[in-house]
Design an enzyme around this catalytic site. Sequence first.
Site, PDB file in Angstrom:
ATOM      1  N   LYS A   1       0.845  -1.203   0.000  1.00 33.42           N
ATOM      2  CA  LYS A   1       0.000   0.000   0.000  1.00 33.42           C
ATOM      3  C   LYS A   1       0.871   1.240   0.000  1.00 33.42           C
ATOM      4  CE  LYS A   1      -3.985   2.004   2.498  1.00 33.42           C
ATOM      5  NZ  LYS A   1      -4.896   1.847   3.663  1.00 33.42           N
TER       6      LYS A   1
ATOM      7  N   SER B   1      -9.868   1.943   2.738  1.00 39.02           N
ATOM      8  CA  SER B   1      -8.972   2.654   1.851  1.00 39.02           C
ATOM      9  C   SER B   1      -7.918   1.776   1.165  1.00 39.02           C
ATOM     10  CB  SER B   1      -8.252   3.755   2.640  1.00 39.02           C
ATOM     11  OG  SER B   1      -7.437   3.196   3.646  1.00 39.02           O
TER      12      SER B   1
ATOM     13  N   SER C   1     -10.061  -0.403   6.979  1.00 38.74           N
ATOM     14  CA  SER C   1      -9.494  -0.286   5.626  1.00 38.74           C
ATOM     15  C   SER C   1      -8.791  -1.520   5.080  1.00 38.74           C
ATOM     16  CB  SER C   1      -8.537   0.894   5.568  1.00 38.74           C
ATOM     17  OG  SER C   1      -9.280   2.073   5.421  1.00 38.74           O
TER      18      SER C   1
HETATM   19  N1  GLN Z   1     -13.159   4.423   6.075  1.00 38.47           N
HETATM   20  C1  GLN Z   1     -12.540   4.827   7.317  1.00 38.47           C
HETATM   21  C2  GLN Z   1     -12.090   6.270   7.215  1.00 38.47           C
HETATM   22  O1  GLN Z   1     -12.306   6.842   6.213  1.00 38.47           O
HETATM   23  C3  GLN Z   1     -11.411   3.922   7.657  1.00 38.47           C
HETATM   24  C4  GLN Z   1     -10.153   4.261   7.000  1.00 38.47           C
HETATM   25  C5  GLN Z   1      -9.031   3.367   7.371  1.00 38.47           C
HETATM   26  O2  GLN Z   1      -9.214   2.326   8.017  1.00 38.47           O
HETATM   27  N2  GLN Z   1      -7.852   3.768   6.990  1.00 38.47           N
HETATM   28  O3  GLN Z   1     -11.551   6.811   8.116  1.00 38.47           O
END
Ligand code: GLN
Length: 450
Positions: free
Chosen positions: A57, A132, A156
């Site tokens: 990532k 994400s 995410s």
């Molecule tokens: N969707 C969540 C956010 O936008 C989680 C993001 C994540 O786990 N990095 O914060």
Amino acid sequence: VTVTDLVKESFDRIEATDDKIGAFLTLNEDAFEQAKRMDELAKTSDDPLFGMPIGVKDNIVTKGMRTTCASTFLENFVPAHDATVVERLHDAGAVTIGKLNMDEFAMGSSNENSAFKPVRNPWDPTRVPGGSSGGSAASVAAGQVLFSLGSDTGGSIRQPAAYCGVVGMKPTYGLVSRFGLVAFASSLDQIGPLTRTVEDNAYLLNTIAGHCDMDSTSAEVEVPDYTAALNQDLTGMKFALPEEFMAEGVAPGVREQIEKAIETLKSLGATIETVSIPSVKYALSAYYLLASSEASSNLARFDGIRYGRRAEADTLDEVFTYSREQGFGDEVKRRIMLGTYALSSGYYDAFYKKAQQVRTLMKQDFAKVFEEYDAIVGPTAPTTAFKLGEQLDDPLTMYANDIMTIPVNLVGIPAISVPAGLSEGLPVGLQIIGNYFDESTLYRVAHAFE
Ligand code: GLN
């Protein structure tokens, strides 16, 4: 097969599929060189990761390889060192194929917040892969790489794993080093593996877990061999199903597959009881306050001086302002504003402190469940992958995607998402949540679904 063969297969697959999927932001130009060197040395190794192509990532730093966090702010940022997890994978003989697309600074649930391009779901390119870590999940699902690393602050790793039909593990907070992970919300962030199979996932965690001196929150714990848990049966195990996870918002097709999974667990000799964890209804609000507060502080380092983008300007103040104005996307700005507001004097007690109290309450509630049960089960996400654009104008609906994953980060415990059937041709994820440092139990249970 040689390492060169494996690396070539990976690049060929990317070439054939990534126009459609958009999982990669940067490819490792040295991968073939590295593979050739490994083949020439004919270094033999019984490490299961030896020669395996891996995707990383793009918020995990890689020495000499562009690391953008999918932000124009870091479009040309090339780190001077590797993250601990990357170093450990390279020591095991894995070959980094490239850097994976994501929501900018890991803020989002659909991968549409990437500054460069969205990622598309390999099951249906009109749909999102989740986020994400959307690139991490999609690249494994599309067979571009065998393994990938993602990060999980509120879901995410697990939510994209569910949407793309792969296995995704969010380890216990502190099990995996965060050194070299660009911080979003430091008290919630964890790096974890995404893979095709549960066994591969356990191998990858074996390699990346364990104490690291460069991360002050890294736990001093013995790391077991996670593959040892895989073939233990489930007889006599006790699972809790929180009624809050099967409430109204869960799509009928998701509910159906989760109910089937529960029948499978029963048929394997486990018992399941419905429980209530009332504090989870505050999780979403507490998370978006805490995560945004920490983000507003962590992202202060992007000032146009130290890293990445520097805007044309006449004064120092203008350098800060214009660099941030031009370098960050809308969602990142939204979080910074929300976090700065919540932390400002006069509001701190009403927002940040309250949210921390909710967090303590949740820790107590989950501890009570683990006094009686081996693990908690439920859906990973309320729906299957939705269409690109569908939730883009509605941040609150987008935030609700994480309603079942966020409590896990707030409490700091581990959870895995494992594929559990299809609903209208799209993958459904079963989430298994465990007690602190009990990843072995999660692998044991998840393995029953393969
Ligand atoms: N969707 C969540 C956010 O936008 C989680 C993001 C994540 O786990 N990095 O914060």
